[in-house]
Design a protein around this motif. Structure first.
Motif, PDB file in Angstrom:
ATOM      1  N   ASP A   1      -5.003  15.459  11.298  1.00 50.18           N
ATOM      2  CA  ASP A   1      -4.065  16.534  10.981  1.00 50.18           C
ATOM      3  C   ASP A   1      -3.527  16.457   9.563  1.00 50.18           C
ATOM      4  O   ASP A   1      -2.858  17.400   9.109  1.00 50.18           O
ATOM      5  N   HIS A   2      -3.796  15.346   8.854  1.00 48.15           N
ATOM      6  CA  HIS A   2      -3.137  15.141   7.562  1.00 48.15           C
ATOM      7  C   HIS A   2      -4.075  14.847   6.395  1.00 48.15           C
ATOM      8  O   HIS A   2      -3.683  15.037   5.239  1.00 48.15           O
ATOM      9  N   CYS A   3      -5.282  14.359   6.665  1.00 42.09           N
ATOM     10  CA  CYS A   3      -6.162  13.988   5.560  1.00 42.09           C
ATOM     11  C   CYS A   3      -7.617  14.074   6.010  1.00 42.09           C
ATOM     12  O   CYS A   3      -7.903  14.297   7.181  1.00 42.09           O
ATOM     13  N   HIS A   4      -8.518  13.896   5.051  1.00 41.52           N
ATOM     14  CA  HIS A   4      -9.943  13.852   5.377  1.00 41.52           C
ATOM     15  C   HIS A   4     -10.234  12.565   6.138  1.00 41.52           C
ATOM     16  O   HIS A   4      -9.777  11.485   5.758  1.00 41.52           O
TER      17      HIS A   4
ATOM     18  N   LYS B   1       4.711   7.636   7.816  1.00 40.87           N
ATOM     19  CA  LYS B   1       5.350   7.414   6.507  1.00 40.87           C
ATOM     20  C   LYS B   1       4.302   7.327   5.401  1.00 40.87           C
ATOM     21  O   LYS B   1       4.535   7.790   4.276  1.00 40.87           O
ATOM     22  N   LEU B   2       3.129   6.775   5.717  1.00 44.25           N
ATOM     23  CA  LEU B   2       2.080   6.575   4.723  1.00 44.25           C
ATOM     24  C   LEU B   2       1.257   7.833   4.458  1.00 44.25           C
ATOM     25  O   LEU B   2       0.857   8.089   3.317  1.00 44.25           O
ATOM     26  N   LEU B   3       0.977   8.617   5.481  1.00 45.32           N
ATOM     27  CA  LEU B   3      -0.012   9.695   5.401  1.00 45.32           C
ATOM     28  C   LEU B   3       0.231  10.737   4.299  1.00 45.32           C
ATOM     29  O   LEU B   3      -0.743  11.270   3.751  1.00 45.32           O
TER      30      LEU B   3
ATOM     31  N   MET C   1       0.824  -1.200   0.000  1.00 46.69           N
ATOM     32  CA  MET C   1       0.000   0.000   0.000  1.00 46.69           C
ATOM     33  C   MET C   1       0.866   1.262   0.000  1.00 46.69           C
ATOM     34  O   MET C   1       0.585   2.224  -0.710  1.00 46.69           O
ATOM     35  N   CYS C   2       1.925   1.239   0.784  1.00 49.62           N
ATOM     36  CA  CYS C   2       2.818   2.398   0.859  1.00 49.62           C
ATOM     37  C   CYS C   2       3.527   2.625  -0.477  1.00 49.62           C
ATOM     38  O   CYS C   2       3.556   3.751  -0.988  1.00 49.62           O
ATOM     39  N   ASP C   3       4.072   1.574  -1.062  1.00 49.57           N
ATOM     40  CA  ASP C   3       4.755   1.696  -2.358  1.00 49.57           C
ATOM     41  C   ASP C   3       3.790   2.146  -3.450  1.00 49.57           C
ATOM     42  O   ASP C   3       4.098   3.053  -4.232  1.00 49.57           O
TER      43      ASP C   3
END
Length: 328
Positions: A207-210, A167-169, A136-138
């Protein structure tokens, strides 16, 4: 496909996985709680990289996301494995077992996404996507590098450690996070996990996404008005604009409790609305799940099942110009 786990610590002859709060200490040939991470030849690996067990094109409202790209479709994909053991799991065939899969590379996703009509991007869903973390991260990073306007959505139980989450956000646009209940007793007994890491995930993601939250109200377990109040108060302490979805439970997998009474869910919704601006009901037909302006009451989004009509532009009410937490 096997891949090296990104977050781990070597402990002599064993490996401690650092992806989720279980922090499993895994021996050679054994698996962690998720049934995905194991040790081969002394190295901690995940066995599900790129392995897709389920895929489909869904209305984004089905995730459920009611305030992110309403009326759009989204390519939804899942793998196998989960770091919880919820007794009521709707997707236990893939979360608790190893189904047949097909390898889909990130490049494949990038080619497929624009071919789907009215599609905004990809949702990692169905099983627990954080247990598909390495892929998912890649994939999310490559999708954003290819086209930053492509939406990346994650539907998760929120049971992940801080470092891998951070790392993902940067590559995630929206998340629906399951808040299973509001007691450790419930999380321990029914889900095989703990409450506090999920609360921390909700705070960090806000703090980073919906963010939208889903709580499945299970009869005689977590369907009290007091628990609905506590859930709503916690979410409001993070952001009162976060939409909450209260879903009806039906017997499934190992859970045999009776289906939750609709009246109980309606009461919980009314209680939660005292603290939150937008509270919806899931798994119940014929209820009003439209979105209204929290200030003037104007109709902003009309929903009939998964048929959606949008009456808002640029995130503001057309009548009173109140700013609304809706991303068009």
């Amino acid at each position: 496909m096997d891949t090296k786990v990104l977050f781990y610590e070597k402990k002599e002859e064993r490996n401690r996985c650092g992806v989720c709060p279980h922090n499993c200490l895994i021996d050679e040939g054994k698996f962690g709680v998720c049934k995905v991470r194991t040790v081969k030849d002394g190295e901690l690996i995940a066995i599900n990289y790129g392995e897709v067990s389920s895929s489909g094109v869904d209305p984004i409202e089905k995730k459920p996301l009611y305030h992110y790209k309403p009326s759009k479709n989204i390519l939804s994909i899942g793998s196998f494995g989960c770091n919880m053991t919820c007794s009521f799991c709707q997707n236990y065939e893939i979360s608790q077992n190893r189904p047949s899969t097909q390898f889909v590379s990130a490049e494949d996703l990038i080619r497929i996404i624009p071919t789907i009509e009215n599609n905004v991007g990809v949702a990692f869903t169905y099983n627990e996507p954080m247990m598909w973390y390495e892929y998912m991260c890649d994939a999310s990073k490559k999708i954003k590098e290819d086209n930053e306007d492509t939406s990346v959505v994650v539907v998760s139980n929120g049971y992940i450690n801080e470092e891998p989450l951070r790392k993902l956000l940067p590559y995630v646009d929206a998340m629906n996070i399951d808040l299973k209940g509001y007691t450790n007793k419930y999380y321990n007994k029914v889900c095989g996990a703990n409450l506090n890491p999920v609360l921390e995930t909700i705070r960090r993601c806000n703090d980073h996404c919906h963010v939208e939250i889903t709580t499945l109200l299970v009869s005689d377990e977590n369907d009290s008005l007091e628990e609905a109040k506590e859930i709503a108060q916690f979410i409001a302490s993070v952001n009162e604009n976060i939409p909450l979805h209260l879903s009806r439970y039906f017997p499934r997998y190992k859970m045999e409790n009776e289906a939750t009474k609709i009246e109980r869910i309606t009461e919980a919704q009314n209680e939660a609305k005292k603290y939150l601006k937008h509270v919806y009901i899931g798994n119940v037909g014929g209820v009003d799940n439209n979105t209204y302006c929290s200030k003037c009451g104007a109709l902003l989004i009309n929903r009939n099942g998964y048929s959606t009509k949008v009456h808002i532009s640029e995130g503001r009410c057309n009548e009173c110009k109140e700013k609304i937490n809706i991303i068009i």
